[in-house]
Design a protein around this motif. Structure first.
Motif, short mmCIF file in Angstrom:
data_model
loop_
_atom_site.label_atom_id
_atom_site.label_comp_id
_atom_site.label_asym_id
_atom_site.label_seq_id
_atom_site.Cartn_x
_atom_site.Cartn_y
_atom_site.Cartn_z
N TYR A 101 0.76 -1.19 0.14
CA TYR A 101 0.04 -0.03 0.15
C TYR A 101 0.79 1.29 0.04
CZ TYR A 101 -3.88 -3.26 1.43
OH TYR A 101 -4.69 -4.26 1.48
N GLN A 102 0.34 2.21 -0.59
CA GLN A 102 1.01 3.49 -0.48
C GLN A 102 0.21 4.54 0.30
OE1 GLN A 102 0.98 5.71 -4.37
NE2 GLN A 102 2.07 7.66 -3.46
N TYR A 103 0.99 4.95 1.19
CA TYR A 103 0.32 5.94 2.11
C TYR A 103 0.58 7.53 1.33
CZ TYR A 103 -0.37 9.71 5.68
OH TYR A 103 -0.58 10.77 6.35
N GLU A 104 -0.28 7.89 0.45
CA GLU A 104 -0.18 9.06 -0.33
C GLU A 104 0.02 10.33 0.04
OE1 GLU A 104 -2.54 8.47 -4.45
OE2 GLU A 104 -3.91 8.34 -2.84
N ALA A 105 -0.44 10.51 1.25
CA ALA A 105 -0.26 11.90 1.84
C ALA A 105 1.17 11.94 2.24
CB ALA A 105 -1.20 11.91 2.93
N GLY A 106 1.77 10.92 2.68
CA GLY A 106 3.34 11.19 3.22
C GLY A 106 3.34 11.86 4.41
N LEU A 107 4.84 12.18 4.56
CA LEU A 107 4.98 12.78 5.97
C LEU A 107 4.29 14.11 5.89
CD1 LEU A 107 7.00 11.97 8.19
CD2 LEU A 107 8.62 13.69 7.16
N GLU A 108 4.30 14.91 4.92
CA GLU A 108 3.49 16.12 4.74
C GLU A 108 2.02 15.81 5.36
OE1 GLU A 108 3.64 17.56 0.90
OE2 GLU A 108 5.83 18.27 0.97
N GLY A 109 1.31 14.94 4.93
CA GLY A 109 -0.10 14.82 5.29
C GLY A 109 0.07 14.25 6.75
N TRP A 110 0.74 13.39 7.21
CA TRP A 110 0.96 12.85 8.35
C TRP A 110 1.20 14.08 9.59
CZ3 TRP A 110 -0.34 8.27 10.61
CH2 TRP A 110 0.18 7.75 11.86
N ARG A 111 2.04 14.96 9.07
CA ARG A 111 2.44 16.10 9.85
C ARG A 111 1.14 16.96 10.08
NH1 ARG A 111 7.63 17.61 8.10
NH2 ARG A 111 8.46 16.82 9.99
N ALA A 112 0.44 17.37 8.75
CA ALA A 112 -0.38 18.07 8.94
C ALA A 112 -1.77 17.64 9.54
CB ALA A 112 -1.03 18.45 7.31
N ALA A 113 -1.94 16.42 9.71
CA ALA A 113 -3.06 15.66 10.45
C ALA A 113 -2.82 15.81 12.04
CB ALA A 113 -3.30 14.31 10.06
N GLY A 114 -1.66 16.40 12.40
CA GLY A 114 -1.45 16.66 13.89
C GLY A 114 -0.64 15.49 14.58
N HIS A 115 -0.38 14.27 13.58
CA HIS A 115 0.36 13.30 13.99
C HIS A 115 1.96 13.52 14.37
CE1 HIS A 115 -3.44 11.06 13.75
NE2 HIS A 115 -3.42 11.07 12.53
N PRO A 116 2.26 12.76 15.37
CA PRO A 116 3.86 13.06 15.62
C PRO A 116 4.78 12.53 14.41
CG PRO A 116 3.26 11.17 16.81
CD PRO A 116 2.02 11.74 16.14
N VAL A 117 5.80 13.34 14.43
CA VAL A 117 7.04 13.07 13.53
C VAL A 117 8.33 13.04 14.34
CG1 VAL A 117 8.33 13.79 11.65
CG2 VAL A 117 5.94 14.01 11.51
N VAL A 118 9.06 11.93 14.31
CA VAL A 118 10.24 11.79 15.25
C VAL A 118 11.46 11.71 14.54
CG1 VAL A 118 8.95 10.77 17.30
CG2 VAL A 118 9.96 9.24 15.36
N PRO A 119 12.74 12.06 15.06
CA PRO A 119 13.56 12.35 14.52
C PRO A 119 14.31 10.49 14.96
CG PRO A 119 13.84 13.52 16.31
CD PRO A 119 12.58 12.92 16.26
N SER A 120 15.44 10.15 14.37
CA SER A 120 16.33 8.96 14.56
C SER A 120 16.82 9.16 16.05
CB SER A 120 17.30 8.53 13.78
OG SER A 120 16.71 8.13 12.62
N THR A 121 16.99 8.20 17.12
CA THR A 121 17.46 8.20 18.26
C THR A 121 19.08 8.33 18.08
OG1 THR A 121 16.95 5.95 18.46
CG2 THR A 121 15.45 7.11 19.38
N ASN A 122 19.44 7.60 17.02
CA ASN A 122 20.84 7.39 16.87
C ASN A 122 21.36 7.91 15.44
OD1 ASN A 122 21.66 6.54 19.55
ND2 ASN A 122 20.65 4.66 18.97
N PRO A 123 21.27 9.09 15.04
CA PRO A 123 21.43 9.69 13.73
C PRO A 123 22.98 9.43 13.34
CG PRO A 123 21.14 11.43 14.90
CD PRO A 123 20.81 10.55 15.76
N LYS A 124 23.05 9.07 12.18
CA LYS A 124 24.33 9.01 11.54
C LYS A 124 24.98 10.41 11.33
CE LYS A 124 23.40 5.26 8.52
NZ LYS A 124 22.09 4.99 8.24
N LEU A 125 26.30 10.45 11.68
CA LEU A 125 27.01 11.82 11.48
C LEU A 125 26.94 12.28 10.02
CD1 LEU A 125 28.72 13.97 12.91
CD2 LEU A 125 30.85 12.68 12.35
#
Length: 161
Positions: A101-125
Motif C-alpha cells: 500500500y502507498q500512504y499517499e499523503a506522506g510525511l507532509e499529510g501525517w504532520r498536517a493531520a497533527g500526528h507526531p514525526v520523530v527524529p532518529s534516536t541515533n542519527p549517523k554523523l
C-alpha cells in the motif's frame, strides 16, 4: 546518493492506497511493516513513529528479500507531488509482494493531520564543509563484497583498488 522527489512519467491506476486515518488506525492496532522510502538522511531528520528506512534505491535489498509475498507492506515518502512511494509500490509489486500500500499523503499529510514525526534516536554523523584529510580506501579484493571484485579495477584511485 538519495533519490529526490520528482514527478515520474508513469501513473499507477490500480495502486492500493491508505488514508491518514487508515494508516493511523493500522499503526494503533499493532506492528505494521511501514517503510519510509525517502533517503536515510531525510528519515533521520524526521519520520512516522515505528517506520523503518528503506530508500527507493535500496528498497529491494532492505525489504523485498525478507518479506513473505502475503505480507502487508506500507510505503510512504514526502507526499504531495513526490512519486517515490508510488515507484516503491510498483517495484515491490513486480517482485511478487501482493499487499503493498502507498500512504499517499506522506510525511507532509501525517504532520498536517497533527500526528507526531520523530527524529532518529541515533542519527549517523552527517558531515558538511570541506574535507580536511582524505585517505585511500584499501580493499582485500579476494574477499570483499563476496568476491565481487575479481578483475582489475577500472579506476584504481577512485575505486579503492
Amino acid at each position: 546518493w538519495a533519490p529526490t522527489c520528482r514527478s515520474h512519467r508513469k501513473e499507477a491506476h490500480d495502486m492500493k492506497t491508505l488514508s491518514t486515518e487508515a494508516l493511523h488506525a493500522r499503526l494503533a492496532a499493532g506492528p505494521l511493516a511501514l517503510f519510509d522510502v525517502r533517503g536515510d538522511v531525510e528519515y533521520e531528520k524526521g519520520h512516522i513513529p515505528d517506520a523503518k528506512t528503506a530508500p527507493l534505491g535500496s528498497l529491494v535489498f532492505r525489504v523485498a528479500h525478507v518479506m513473505n509475498p502475503e505480507s502487508t507492506v506500507v510505503v510512504y515518502s514526502t507526499g504531495g507531488t513526490c512519486r517515490l512511494a508510488a515507484e516503491a509500490v510498483e517495484r515491490l509489486g513486480n517482485l511478487g509482494l501482493r499487499n503493498v500500500y502507498q500512504y499517499e499523503a506522506g510525511l507532509e499529510g501525517w504532520r498536517a493531520a497533527g500526528h507526531p514525526v520523530v527524529p532518529s534516536t541515533n542519527p549517523k554523523l552527517i558531515t558538511q564543509g570541506p574535507v580536511q584529510e582524505c585517505r585511500p580506501l584499501v580493499v582485500d579484493r579476494d574477499r570483499a563484497y563476496g568476491g565481487a571484485f575479481r578483475d582489475a579495477p577500472v579506476d584504481v584511485d577512485g575505486a579503492g583498488g
